[in-house]
Motif scaffolding. Structure first.
Motif, mmCIF file in Angstrom:
data_model
loop_
_atom_site.group_PDB
_atom_site.id
_atom_site.type_symbol
_atom_site.label_atom_id
_atom_site.label_comp_id
_atom_site.label_asym_id
_atom_site.label_seq_id
_atom_site.Cartn_x
_atom_site.Cartn_y
_atom_site.Cartn_z
ATOM 1 N N UNK A 245 0.838 -1.195 0.000
ATOM 2 C CA UNK A 245 0.000 0.000 0.000
ATOM 3 C C UNK A 245 0.876 1.249 0.000
ATOM 4 N N UNK A 246 0.258 2.365 -0.332
ATOM 5 C CA UNK A 246 1.007 3.615 -0.429
ATOM 6 C C UNK A 246 0.446 4.710 0.466
ATOM 7 N N UNK A 247 -0.622 4.430 1.179
ATOM 8 C CA UNK A 247 -1.198 5.452 2.051
ATOM 9 C C UNK A 247 -1.592 4.845 3.390
ATOM 10 N N UNK A 248 -1.706 5.719 4.388
ATOM 11 C CA UNK A 248 -2.060 5.266 5.734
ATOM 12 C C UNK A 248 -3.456 4.661 5.747
ATOM 13 N N UNK A 249 -3.652 3.709 6.609
ATOM 14 C CA UNK A 249 -4.947 3.058 6.751
ATOM 15 C C UNK A 249 -4.918 2.108 7.927
ATOM 16 N N UNK A 250 -5.969 1.323 8.067
ATOM 17 C CA UNK A 250 -6.042 0.325 9.124
ATOM 18 C C UNK A 250 -5.900 -1.050 8.474
ATOM 19 N N UNK A 251 -4.736 -1.659 8.647
ATOM 20 C CA UNK A 251 -4.412 -2.898 7.950
ATOM 21 C C UNK A 251 -4.218 -4.059 8.937
ATOM 22 N N UNK A 252 -4.385 -5.260 8.403
ATOM 23 C CA UNK A 252 -4.092 -6.486 9.129
ATOM 24 C C UNK A 252 -3.178 -7.329 8.248
ATOM 25 N N UNK A 253 -2.079 -7.809 8.814
ATOM 26 C CA UNK A 253 -1.123 -8.620 8.069
ATOM 27 C C UNK A 253 -0.949 -9.980 8.735
ATOM 28 N N UNK A 254 -1.057 -11.046 7.950
ATOM 29 C CA UNK A 254 -0.784 -12.401 8.415
ATOM 30 C C UNK A 254 0.478 -12.895 7.716
ATOM 31 N N UNK A 255 1.433 -13.420 8.471
ATOM 32 C CA UNK A 255 2.661 -13.959 7.872
ATOM 33 C C UNK A 255 2.868 -15.397 8.342
ATOM 34 N N UNK A 256 3.355 -16.238 7.441
ATOM 35 C CA UNK A 256 3.667 -17.614 7.779
ATOM 36 C C UNK A 256 4.697 -18.161 6.806
ATOM 37 N N UNK A 257 5.191 -19.371 7.080
ATOM 38 C CA UNK A 257 6.216 -19.973 6.230
ATOM 39 C C UNK A 257 5.623 -20.563 4.950
ATOM 40 N N UNK A 258 6.421 -20.598 3.921
ATOM 41 C CA UNK A 258 6.052 -21.255 2.671
ATOM 42 C C UNK A 258 7.331 -21.651 1.941
ATOM 43 N N UNK A 259 7.350 -22.760 1.189
ATOM 44 C CA UNK A 259 6.305 -23.773 1.060
ATOM 45 C C UNK A 259 6.100 -24.509 2.397
ATOM 46 N N UNK A 260 5.080 -25.359 2.433
ATOM 47 C CA UNK A 260 4.808 -26.110 3.648
ATOM 48 C C UNK A 260 6.007 -26.964 4.044
ATOM 49 N N UNK A 261 6.163 -27.140 5.355
ATOM 50 C CA UNK A 261 7.227 -27.948 5.955
ATOM 51 C C UNK A 261 8.620 -27.389 5.680
ATOM 52 N N UNK A 262 8.694 -26.115 5.336
ATOM 53 C CA UNK A 262 9.979 -25.431 5.202
ATOM 54 C C UNK A 262 9.843 -24.053 5.833
ATOM 55 N N UNK A 263 10.971 -23.375 6.011
ATOM 56 C CA UNK A 263 10.947 -21.997 6.502
ATOM 57 C C UNK A 263 11.743 -21.094 5.567
ATOM 58 N N UNK A 264 11.821 -21.494 4.315
ATOM 59 C CA UNK A 264 12.669 -20.777 3.362
ATOM 60 C C UNK A 264 12.095 -19.412 2.983
#
Length: 275
Positions: A245-264
């Motif tokens: 995004x390029x402007x202020x707002x109210x955001x929610x971010x989810x982060x996780x590993x990918x691909x499955x069974x790796x942390x690359x």
């Protein structure tokens, strides 16, 4: 003739002795391989099944406990000014395989811009300590209901099956970026199926103050674990700048590993506040 027969006896005995020794070695090797195989199988079962059972049970109990407490005790509004659910500790406290992004946001969270709940001012509360649960995350698309705890420590938060709130990011409902991390596999794997989310899907965060509903807006399928731009107040990937995004707002971010069974790499889902 008898002498020749006697001379042959030791040769036969040596051959049999050699075969028996070889058989013992092979038997020992086979037992070792089987034992190692069983141990590896038990380890896999522990990681992929038992840790999930334990973490899901604990997470489910915590969700019930939080919501029972909120239903009994109404929100408490303090007059001491806005407070933050975050702390300024570095987000690098979690391991690289925890589904988090390495690096801390540049700003501390603020509740001062949170939507009003009818009193004209957003309720304020003391910030939770590291490991304390303070919200419940629900994603109907994947049937997820999981507690959110402060911090992204493996031992205190993520390995318990909780979702972790990045220190220094916004509070639920506030202007800024509510950044969360969770395991993709093992230990409850709350974000196992976040790759199934689609634009328009709803995500809710319930706290003591109220429920905030976000709508999925963008998905970054793959990025570096060091792409700290995705959890900034105005999230934008520094690896793939076309995402974000390029402007202020109210955001929610989810982060996780990918691909499955790796942390690359990291998978990132962004949503914006709707109500």
């Amino acid at each position: 003739m008898r002498d020749r027969g006697r001379e042959r006896v030791p040769v036969v005995v040596q051959a049999r002795s050699g075969r028996r020794g070889l058989a013992r070695v092979l038997w020992f090797a086979a037992e070792t391989v089987v034992t190692c195989g069983v141990l590896i199988l038990l380890l896999v079962v522990h990681q992929l099944w038992w840790t999930n059972q334990q973490a899901r049970a604990e997470a489910g109990e915590q969700v019930a406990l939080l919501e029972r407490e909120w239903d009994i005790s109404p929100p408490v509004v303090e007059s001491s000014g806005p407070a933050s659910p975050g702390v300024t500790a570095s987000a690098s406290a979690a391991g690289s395989g925890a589904g988090s992004v390495t690096g801390a946001p540049s700003a501390s969270p603020s509740r001062s811009a949170a939507p009003s709940r009818g009193s004209g001012e957003p309720p304020s509360a003391s910030p939770p300590s590291s490991g304390d649960t303070f919200a419940v995350l629900r994603i109907p698309r994947i049937g997820l209901s999981v507690p959110v705890a402060q911090g992204i420590s493996k031992s205190k938060v993520l390995d318990k099956g909780y979702v972790g709130h990045y220190p220094g990011t916004a509070a639920p409902g506030a202007v800024g970026n509510v950044a969360l991390a969770g395991h993709r596999n093992t230990h409850g794997e709350p974000f196992r199926y976040v790759n199934r989310l689609r634009k328009g899907d709803e995500i809710s965060l319930r706290t003591r103050e109220g429920t905030y509903t976000y709508r999925v807006d963008q998905i970054l399928p793959v990025t570096s674990p060091r792409d700290t731009g995705v959890i900034q107040s105005v999230p934008r990937s520094i690896v793939k700048p076309s995402y974000g995004y390029s402007r202020a707002g109210s955001y929610l971010t989810l982060t996780t590993c990918t691909p499955e069974f790796t942390s690359r790499y990291r998978l990132v889902v962004w949503a914006t506040l709707r109500r």
